[in-house]
Design an enzyme around this catalytic site. Structure first.
Site, PDB file in Angstrom:
ATOM      1  N   SER B 139      82.889 -28.702 -48.081  1.00  0.00           N
ATOM      2  CA  SER B 139      82.732 -27.474 -47.304  1.00  0.00           C
ATOM      3  C   SER B 139      83.290 -27.679 -45.908  1.00  0.00           C
ATOM      4  CB  SER B 139      81.253 -27.116 -47.195  1.00  0.00           C
ATOM      5  OG  SER B 139      81.053 -26.107 -46.219  1.00  0.00           O
ATOM      6  N   TYR B 153      72.790 -28.687 -45.217  1.00  0.00           N
ATOM      7  CA  TYR B 153      73.903 -28.422 -46.129  1.00  0.00           C
ATOM      8  C   TYR B 153      75.177 -29.094 -45.607  1.00  0.00           C
ATOM      9  CZ  TYR B 153      77.488 -25.733 -48.599  1.00  0.00           C
ATOM     10  OH  TYR B 153      78.576 -25.368 -49.351  1.00  0.00           O
TER      11      TYR B 153
END
Lengths: 78, 248
Positions: B139, B153
């Protein structure tokens, strides 16, 4: 389950700058200089911690007073 | 004519193939000629993906990657593959002052430990052929701090990026390539968790220079490229796909 007064206190602890000692269940939590989307996320996280209830952004969006959020927690924990 | 971008003759394992980027990647791989092995927990949703695949020779191997026994059984029933796309993952929006160890564990287990353990066993059991290609969905949040209170995250994806770069270095002895794709916000079920409202997402989407969030196919096309022979000289990279949001 924690009482509404305990919830109001926990709610107040999420603010850093304003005086929250006058917060009551009927307080409009957006009606101050500090409310922000980060505090909204903190409310969701605090409720998860303290009540084991998962609120979503819309639960906060649809609430006006601190009691509205508490009632939402009560409804979701039933 | 030989098309270096084709996946004809290749077998590709896609994890997280039951929805979002994983599902779309499986579909695009099949369109480019690959035989696809679909894995995720939910058999019903895997069958939905399966029904959208083109061509033949595809396979469903359901597994819960949080369960070591199921990982082992997945690896033992896996045919030899030429490529792997690791898409399983979970999002979490949580301010750091609430980021307790159990929250970290939950996200790190599914975003880092599960895909790595699967990859480790596949490599160790030589279930990926020499000159194969491994693509990991990391990501943008694993390469930089982005707004949105996604610290846990982001940290899990940063660790994933790092682990994969070490794999790229080591796996090069078998000429196996390892690359990460680092997307900005992509319109999948992962971002519609309700923690932030749809209105907030729409506001955030306006910040993207190219005017929109990513679509699963935007990411799938890049995965197809990295899996193909056209990318034979690319390894150890973190490819950012983000509609321009990280332009300074």
């Amino acid at each position: 389950m924690k009482t509404i007064d305990e919830f109001v206190e926990l709610f107040g602890e999420l603010f850093d700058d304003i005086d929250t000692s006058n917060f009551t269940p009927e307080t409009n939590f957006r009606d101050n200089d500090e409310w922000s989307s980060l505090i909204a996320l903190s409310v969701i996280a605090m409720v998860d911690d303290e009540f084991d209830v998962t609120l979503v952004g819309n639960d906060i969006k649809n609430a006006t007073t601190i009691a509205d959020i508490y009632n939402c927690i009560v409804a979701k924990s039933e | 004519m030989k098309n270096p971008f084709s996946l004809q003759g290749k077998t590709i394992l896609v994890t997280g193939a039951s929805s979002g980027i994983g599902r779309q990647t499986a579909i695009e791989c099949s369109r480019m000629g690959a035989s696809v092995v679909l894995s995720a927990r939910n058999v019903e949703r895997l069958q939905e993906t399966y029904s959208q695949l083109e061509g033949e020779g595809h396979l469903i191997l359901p597994a819960d990657l949080l369960d070591t026994v199921q990982i082992e059984s997945l690896v033992s029933s896996l045919p030899e593959v030429n490529g792997i796309v690791l898409c399983c993952g979970k999002g979490l929006t949580l301010p750091m002052q609430f980021a307790t160890r159990d929250k970290f564990d939950d996200i790190f287990n599914i975003n880092l430990f599960a895909p790595f353990e699967l990859l480790r066993l596949i490599y160790k059991k030589k279930k990926i052929q020499k000159q194969g290609s491994i693509v990991t969905l990391a990501s943008l949040g694993g390469t930089q701090i982005f707004s949105g209170r996604n610290g846990i995250y982001g940290a899990s994806k940063a660790a994933l990026n790092s682990v994969m770069m070490f794999c790229a270095k080591e796996f090069s002895s078998r000429r196996i390539r390892v690359n990460c794709i680092c997307p900005g916000m992509v319109d999948t079920p992962l971002i519609h968790r309700g923690t932030v409202t749809e209105e907030q997402l729409q506001e955030n989407e306006k910040l993207y220079p190219l005017g929109r969030y990513g679509k699963p196919e935007d990411i799938a096309y890049a995965a197809v490229y990295l899996l193909s022979d056209a990318a034979s000289w690319i390894t150890g990279q973190q490819l950012v796909l983000d509609g321009g949001i990280s332009i300074k």
